[in-house]
Write a protein that holds these residues in place. Structure first.
Motif, short mmCIF file in Angstrom:
data_model
loop_
_atom_site.label_atom_id
_atom_site.label_comp_id
_atom_site.label_asym_id
_atom_site.label_seq_id
_atom_site.Cartn_x
_atom_site.Cartn_y
_atom_site.Cartn_z
N ASP A 34 4.97 -4.66 -7.71
CA ASP A 34 5.01 -3.78 -6.54
C ASP A 34 3.59 -3.46 -6.05
O ASP A 34 3.32 -3.46 -4.84
CB ASP A 34 5.73 -2.47 -6.87
N LEU A 35 2.70 -3.20 -7.00
CA LEU A 35 1.32 -2.87 -6.64
C LEU A 35 0.63 -4.07 -6.01
O LEU A 35 -0.09 -3.94 -5.00
CB LEU A 35 0.56 -2.40 -7.88
N ALA A 36 0.85 -5.25 -6.57
CA ALA A 36 0.27 -6.46 -5.97
C ALA A 36 0.80 -6.67 -4.56
O ALA A 36 0.04 -7.03 -3.65
CB ALA A 36 0.59 -7.67 -6.85
N ALA A 37 2.09 -6.44 -4.36
CA ALA A 37 2.68 -6.59 -3.02
C ALA A 37 2.04 -5.60 -2.05
O ALA A 37 1.76 -5.94 -0.89
CB ALA A 37 4.19 -6.37 -3.09
N HIS A 38 1.80 -4.38 -2.50
CA HIS A 38 1.13 -3.37 -1.66
C HIS A 38 -0.24 -3.87 -1.21
O HIS A 38 -0.61 -3.74 -0.03
CB HIS A 38 1.00 -2.07 -2.45
N LEU A 39 -1.00 -4.45 -2.13
CA LEU A 39 -2.34 -4.91 -1.80
C LEU A 39 -2.32 -6.08 -0.82
O LEU A 39 -3.16 -6.16 0.08
CB LEU A 39 -3.08 -5.31 -3.08
N VAL A 40 -1.35 -6.97 -0.97
CA VAL A 40 -1.22 -8.08 -0.03
C VAL A 40 -0.88 -7.57 1.37
O VAL A 40 -1.48 -7.99 2.37
CB VAL A 40 -0.16 -9.08 -0.51
N VAL A 41 0.07 -6.66 1.45
CA VAL A 41 0.45 -6.10 2.75
C VAL A 41 -0.73 -5.39 3.39
O VAL A 41 -1.00 -5.55 4.60
CB VAL A 41 1.64 -5.14 2.58
N ARG A 42 -1.46 -4.63 2.60
CA ARG A 42 -2.60 -3.86 3.12
C ARG A 42 -3.65 -4.77 3.74
O ARG A 42 -4.24 -4.44 4.77
CB ARG A 42 -3.21 -3.05 1.97
N GLU A 43 -3.89 -5.95 3.12
CA GLU A 43 -4.94 -6.83 3.61
C GLU A 43 -4.46 -7.88 4.60
O GLU A 43 -5.23 -8.33 5.45
CB GLU A 43 -5.61 -7.55 2.43
N ARG A 44 -3.19 -8.28 4.51
CA ARG A 44 -2.74 -9.45 5.25
C ARG A 44 -1.67 -9.17 6.30
O ARG A 44 -1.37 -10.05 7.11
CB ARG A 44 -2.19 -10.50 4.27
N LEU A 48 2.79 -4.51 9.16
CA LEU A 48 3.53 -3.67 8.21
C LEU A 48 2.70 -2.51 7.66
O LEU A 48 3.25 -1.47 7.32
CB LEU A 48 4.02 -4.52 7.03
N ALA A 49 1.40 -2.71 7.58
CA ALA A 49 0.53 -1.73 6.92
C ALA A 49 0.63 -0.31 7.47
O ALA A 49 0.50 0.65 6.69
CB ALA A 49 -0.92 -2.21 6.96
N PRO A 50 0.86 -0.08 8.79
CA PRO A 50 0.95 1.31 9.25
C PRO A 50 2.02 2.14 8.54
O PRO A 50 1.94 3.36 8.49
CB PRO A 50 1.28 1.15 10.74
N GLY A 51 3.02 1.46 7.96
CA GLY A 51 4.04 2.18 7.22
C GLY A 51 3.52 2.89 5.99
O GLY A 51 4.21 3.76 5.43
N ILE A 52 2.32 2.53 5.54
CA ILE A 52 1.70 3.22 4.41
C ILE A 52 1.42 4.67 4.78
O ILE A 52 1.52 5.57 3.95
CB ILE A 52 0.39 2.51 4.00
N TRP A 53 1.08 4.90 6.06
CA TRP A 53 0.69 6.25 6.50
C TRP A 53 1.70 6.91 7.43
O TRP A 53 1.68 8.13 7.57
CB TRP A 53 -0.67 6.18 7.21
N PRO A 56 7.91 7.08 9.79
CA PRO A 56 8.94 6.37 10.55
C PRO A 56 8.92 4.85 10.35
O PRO A 56 9.92 4.17 10.60
CB PRO A 56 8.62 6.73 12.01
N LEU A 57 7.78 4.31 9.92
CA LEU A 57 7.66 2.87 9.71
C LEU A 57 7.78 2.47 8.24
O LEU A 57 7.62 1.30 7.90
CB LEU A 57 6.31 2.38 10.25
N ALA A 58 8.07 3.45 7.39
CA ALA A 58 8.05 3.19 5.95
C ALA A 58 9.14 2.22 5.51
O ALA A 58 8.92 1.41 4.61
CB ALA A 58 8.18 4.50 5.19
N SER A 59 10.32 2.28 6.13
CA SER A 59 11.41 1.41 5.69
C SER A 59 11.08 -0.06 5.95
O SER A 59 11.38 -0.93 5.12
CB SER A 59 12.72 1.79 6.37
N ARG A 60 10.44 -0.34 7.08
CA ARG A 60 10.04 -1.72 7.38
C ARG A 60 8.97 -2.19 6.38
O ARG A 60 9.00 -3.34 5.92
CB ARG A 60 9.52 -1.80 8.81
N LEU A 61 8.06 -1.31 6.06
CA LEU A 61 7.04 -1.63 5.06
C LEU A 61 7.69 -1.92 3.71
O LEU A 61 7.34 -2.90 3.04
CB LEU A 61 6.07 -0.46 4.93
N GLU A 62 8.63 -1.09 3.33
CA GLU A 62 9.29 -1.26 2.04
C GLU A 62 9.99 -2.62 1.95
O GLU A 62 9.91 -3.30 0.92
CB GLU A 62 10.29 -0.13 1.81
N SER A 63 10.64 -3.00 3.03
CA SER A 63 11.32 -4.31 3.04
C SER A 63 10.32 -5.45 2.89
O SER A 63 10.56 -6.41 2.15
CB SER A 63 12.12 -4.48 4.33
N GLY A 64 9.20 -5.34 3.59
CA GLY A 64 8.18 -6.36 3.50
C GLY A 64 7.58 -6.45 2.10
O GLY A 64 7.36 -7.55 1.57
#
Length: 214
Positions: A34-44, A48-53, A56-64
Motif C-alpha cells: 500500500d505504501l509503495a502504491a502511495h509513492l507511485v501515485v504521488r510521483e506518477r 489521482l494525487a489530489p485525493g491525498i489532500w 471528495p477525491l479520496a475514493s478515486r485515489l483509493e481505487s487507483g
C-alpha cells in the motif's frame, strides 16, 4: 554524486525487497504494498494525487492505489525505484531533494519501524543527518505550528532551535539525532529515540497535537 532523494528512494526500495509486500508500516493499516502504491501515485499520477489532500477525491485515489498495490511486487518496487517520470520537474536533482527526500526518509522509517520498534534501525551518513537538520531548521515552526506548548529541538552535538515559542502551558525540550527529531516532527514520536524534558501535562499536550505538514 547521487542526490539525497534518489539515495533514500533506492534505500527504501532495498528495504521493500527485503520485507516483501505484506509487512506492516507505521501508516497502519497500510502494508508495504500500500505504501509503495502511495509513492507511485504521488510521483506518477497527478490525476489521482489530489485525493491525498482533498476528501471528495479520496475514493478515486483509493481505487487507483488498489490497482497499483495489486501489481506483482518486483514491478511495483521498480516503479518506485525508477523515480519521477520524464515530464516531472522532480527529474532535476534539486527539485527532487526539496520535494522528495523527507517524504522518502519518513516512509522508509515507516517500514523499518513498522513493528513499532523504538530507535534507529539503520545508520545514516553524516550527509543525510546534516540535510535533516537543515530541513528542521527551515521547517520546524511549520511542523510544530499546532503545538499548544513551546518546543525546543536539540541534538547531542549541542545544536538547538526553537520550533514553537513558549506558551502558558510551558515548553518541552526534545533531544535526539536529527533523524529522531524529524520523526517526532512528523508525529512518529512513539518510535523515536528521544530525551524529553518538560512537565507531564505539557508533554501530553504536545503528543496529542497534530504535527507535521498536514
Amino acid at each position: 554524486m547521487t542526490h539525497l532523494a534518489q539515495l533514500e528512494r533506492d534505500a527504501l526500495c532495498d528495504t521493500f525487497v527485503a520485507m516483501g509486500p505484506n509487512a506492516p508500516t507505521l501508516c497502519s493499516p497500510w502494508t508495504t504494498a500500500d505504501l509503495a502504491a502511495h509513492l507511485v501515485v504521488r510521483e506518477r499520477r497527478p490525476d489521482l494525487a489530489p485525493g491525498i489532500w482533498l476528501p471528495p477525491l479520496a475514493s478515486r485515489l483509493e481505487s487507483g492505489m488498489e490497482e497499483y498495490a495489486a501489481k506483482p511486487w518486483p514491478e511495483l518496487v521498480e516503479l518506485v525505484r525508477s523515480g519521477p517520470p520524464k515530464w516531472s520537474p522532480a527529474q532535476f536533482a534539486g527539485v527532487d531533494d526539496a520535494f522528495n527526500f523527507i517524504e522518502y526518509f519518513i516512509h522508509h522509517e515507516d517500514v523499518l519501524r513498522g513493528d513499532e520498534t523504538v530507535g534507529p534501525q539503520r545508520e545514516l551518513s553524516p550527509r543525510e543527518s546534516r540535510a535533516l537538520w537543515k530541513m528542521l531548521s527551515r521547517m520546524a515552526k511549520v511542523f510544530f505550528r499546532r503545538s499548544p506548548v513551546g518546543v525546543v529541538l536539540r541534538t547531542p552535538e549541542g545544536q538547538s532551535l526553537e520550533a514553537r515559542s513558549a506558551t502558558e502551558l510551558g515548553t518541552v525540550v526534545l533531544e535526539g539525532t536529527p533523524a529522531e527529531l524529524m520523526l517526532a516532527a512528523y508525529g512518529r514520536h512513539r518510535v523515536a529515540d528521544l530525551e524529553v524534558t518538560g512537565g507531564e501535562s505539557a508533554v501530553d499536550a504536545l503528543w496529542a497535537a497534530p504535527l507535521g505538514l498536514t
